[in-house]
Design a protein around this motif. Structure first.
Motif, PDB file in Angstrom:
ATOM      1  N   PRO A 134       0.798  -1.220   0.000  1.00 25.79           N
ATOM      2  CA  PRO A 134       0.000   0.000   0.000  1.00 25.79           C
ATOM      3  C   PRO A 134       0.836   1.277   0.000  1.00 25.79           C
ATOM      4  N   LYS A 135       1.995   1.253   0.615  1.00 28.62           N
ATOM      5  CA  LYS A 135       2.868   2.432   0.643  1.00 28.62           C
ATOM      6  C   LYS A 135       3.237   2.879  -0.771  1.00 28.62           C
ATOM      7  N   HIS A 136       3.288   1.920  -1.700  1.00 31.23           N
ATOM      8  CA  HIS A 136       3.646   2.196  -3.096  1.00 31.23           C
ATOM      9  C   HIS A 136       2.426   2.220  -4.013  1.00 31.23           C
ATOM     10  N   ASP A 137       1.233   2.086  -3.425  1.00 33.34           N
ATOM     11  CA  ASP A 137       0.006   1.962  -4.213  1.00 33.34           C
ATOM     12  C   ASP A 137       0.185   0.870  -5.264  1.00 33.34           C
ATOM     13  N   ALA A 138       0.721  -0.263  -4.803  1.00 36.09           N
ATOM     14  CA  ALA A 138       1.088  -1.355  -5.706  1.00 36.09           C
ATOM     15  C   ALA A 138       1.060  -2.672  -4.943  1.00 36.09           C
ATOM     16  N   GLY A 139       1.489  -3.706  -5.613  1.00 29.70           N
ATOM     17  CA  GLY A 139       1.630  -5.018  -5.000  1.00 29.70           C
ATOM     18  C   GLY A 139       2.644  -5.848  -5.747  1.00 29.70           C
ATOM     19  N   ILE A 140       3.177  -6.828  -5.052  1.00 33.73           N
ATOM     20  CA  ILE A 140       4.112  -7.751  -5.695  1.00 33.73           C
ATOM     21  C   ILE A 140       3.322  -8.973  -6.151  1.00 33.73           C
ATOM     22  N   VAL A 141       3.458  -9.277  -7.421  1.00 38.20           N
ATOM     23  CA  VAL A 141       2.822 -10.448  -8.015  1.00 38.20           C
ATOM     24  C   VAL A 141       3.924 -11.472  -8.267  1.00 38.20           C
ATOM     25  N   VAL A 142       3.755 -12.670  -7.727  1.00 43.93           N
ATOM     26  CA  VAL A 142       4.690 -13.770  -7.954  1.00 43.93           C
ATOM     27  C   VAL A 142       4.003 -14.749  -8.893  1.00 43.93           C
ATOM     28  N   VAL A 198       5.583 -21.787 -17.407  1.00 43.73           N
ATOM     29  CA  VAL A 198       5.987 -22.982 -18.137  1.00 43.73           C
ATOM     30  C   VAL A 198       6.064 -22.626 -19.613  1.00 43.73           C
ATOM     31  N   CYS A 199       7.137 -23.050 -20.254  1.00 43.41           N
ATOM     32  CA  CYS A 199       7.324 -22.836 -21.685  1.00 43.41           C
ATOM     33  C   CYS A 199       7.375 -24.208 -22.360  1.00 43.41           C
ATOM     34  N   THR A 200       6.512 -24.399 -23.353  1.00 44.27           N
ATOM     35  CA  THR A 200       6.476 -25.658 -24.088  1.00 44.27           C
ATOM     36  C   THR A 200       6.760 -25.410 -25.559  1.00 44.27           C
ATOM     37  N   ASN A 201       7.212 -26.452 -26.234  1.00 48.97           N
ATOM     38  CA  ASN A 201       7.421 -26.355 -27.681  1.00 48.97           C
ATOM     39  C   ASN A 201       6.196 -26.890 -28.418  1.00 48.97           C
ATOM     40  N   GLN A 202       6.276 -26.924 -29.735  1.00 50.80           N
ATOM     41  CA  GLN A 202       5.142 -27.326 -30.568  1.00 50.80           C
ATOM     42  C   GLN A 202       4.695 -28.769 -30.317  1.00 50.80           C
ATOM     43  N   ALA A 203       5.554 -29.588 -29.732  1.00 50.45           N
ATOM     44  CA  ALA A 203       5.193 -30.974 -29.424  1.00 50.45           C
ATOM     45  C   ALA A 203       4.597 -31.107 -28.027  1.00 50.45           C
ATOM     46  N   GLY A 204       4.483 -29.972 -27.311  1.00 53.13           N
ATOM     47  CA  GLY A 204       3.955 -30.008 -25.950  1.00 53.13           C
ATOM     48  C   GLY A 204       4.994 -30.355 -24.905  1.00 53.13           C
ATOM     49  N   GLU A 205       6.251 -30.465 -25.306  1.00 56.95           N
ATOM     50  CA  GLU A 205       7.339 -30.786 -24.384  1.00 56.95           C
ATOM     51  C   GLU A 205       7.712 -29.537 -23.576  1.00 56.95           C
ATOM     52  N   VAL A 206       7.840 -29.686 -22.269  1.00 54.83           N
ATOM     53  CA  VAL A 206       8.283 -28.569 -21.430  1.00 54.83           C
ATOM     54  C   VAL A 206       9.763 -28.336 -21.690  1.00 54.83           C
ATOM     55  N   VAL A 207      10.087 -27.123 -22.130  1.00 54.08           N
ATOM     56  CA  VAL A 207      11.490 -26.783 -22.404  1.00 54.08           C
ATOM     57  C   VAL A 207      12.074 -25.886 -21.320  1.00 54.08           C
ATOM     58  N   ALA A 208      11.225 -25.178 -20.566  1.00 53.21           N
ATOM     59  CA  ALA A 208      11.707 -24.331 -19.472  1.00 53.21           C
ATOM     60  C   ALA A 208      10.588 -24.084 -18.474  1.00 53.21           C
ATOM     61  N   GLU A 209      11.004 -23.881 -17.242  1.00 57.07           N
ATOM     62  CA  GLU A 209      10.101 -23.461 -16.181  1.00 57.07           C
ATOM     63  C   GLU A 209      10.724 -22.233 -15.535  1.00 57.07           C
ATOM     64  N   ALA A 210       9.905 -21.331 -15.025  1.00 57.64           N
ATOM     65  CA  ALA A 210      10.441 -20.112 -14.434  1.00 57.64           C
ATOM     66  C   ALA A 210       9.566 -19.624 -13.293  1.00 57.64           C
ATOM     67  N   GLU A 211      10.172 -18.822 -12.455  1.00 54.59           N
ATOM     68  CA  GLU A 211       9.481 -18.087 -11.403  1.00 54.59           C
ATOM     69  C   GLU A 211       9.813 -16.628 -11.618  1.00 54.59           C
ATOM     70  N   ALA A 212       8.845 -15.758 -11.429  1.00 55.56           N
ATOM     71  CA  ALA A 212       9.073 -14.326 -11.623  1.00 55.56           C
ATOM     72  C   ALA A 212       8.296 -13.548 -10.582  1.00 55.56           C
ATOM     73  N   SER A 213       8.781 -12.348 -10.277  1.00 55.38           N
ATOM     74  CA  SER A 213       8.013 -11.441  -9.436  1.00 55.38           C
ATOM     75  C   SER A 213       8.107 -10.040 -10.015  1.00 55.38           C
ATOM     76  N   MET A 214       6.986  -9.336  -9.917  1.00 46.45           N
ATOM     77  CA  MET A 214       6.874  -7.985 -10.466  1.00 46.45           C
ATOM     78  C   MET A 214       6.153  -7.097  -9.473  1.00 46.45           C
ATOM     79  N   LEU A 215       6.542  -5.833  -9.470  1.00 50.33           N
ATOM     80  CA  LEU A 215       5.825  -4.830  -8.702  1.00 50.33           C
ATOM     81  C   LEU A 215       4.815  -4.196  -9.656  1.00 50.33           C
ATOM     82  N   ILE A 216       3.554  -4.404  -9.356  1.00 53.29           N
ATOM     83  CA  ILE A 216       2.465  -3.946 -10.217  1.00 53.29           C
ATOM     84  C   ILE A 216       1.685  -2.840  -9.511  1.00 53.29           C
TER      85      ILE A 216
END
Length: 126
Positions: A92-100, A104-122
């Motif tokens: 609230p001090k920033h009139d914002a919030g952190i979104v975590v 998941v990233c998949t290729n055309q065959a549906g295979e998982v090629v990468a997984e990630a975690e991210a956080s953003m101040l929105i």
């Protein structure tokens, strides 16, 4: 998003990473990957770009991004990225919030090629 040969070439120049697995088809064919592979930076950048587009106008800061690469990505692969919100922390001090988020990233065959975690101040007001 379909990764092209141009992405591989530009990525090598942009990142300064000329590892033969990325730029030398002959050498890469003899590797465990059986051919050239994309830089992990390209895959994770595509994942981050999806968030940048989703939160454009409201994102104050991209705070953190970690990735795990599960399978090689090659020129010609079409990548699909899916993000899920896993946590919301009001700032609230920033009139914002952190979104975590978990991604998941998949290729055309549906295979998982990468997984990630991210956080953003929105922000509430952009």
């Amino acid at each position: 998003m379909t990764l092209t040969e141009t992405h591989l070439v530009l990525g090598a120049g942009l990142f300064g990473d000329f590892n033969p697995l990325h730029v030398n088809q002959t050498m890469a064919e003899g590797s465990r990957f059986g051919g050239r592979i994309a830089h992990g930076y390209l895959t994770t950048s595509f994942m981050a770009a999806a968030l940048g587009m989703l939160f454009h106008g409201t994102a104050h800061a991209y705070l953190e991004h970690t990735s795990r690469f599960k399978a090689p990505v090659r020129a010609g692969d079409t990548l699909t990225i899916a993000w899920t919100v896993t946590e919301l922390t009001p700032k609230p001090k920033h009139d914002a919030g952190i979104v975590v988020l978990s991604g998941v990233c998949t290729n055309q065959a549906g295979e998982v090629v990468a997984e990630a975690e991210a956080s953003m101040l929105i922000g509430n007001n952009g």
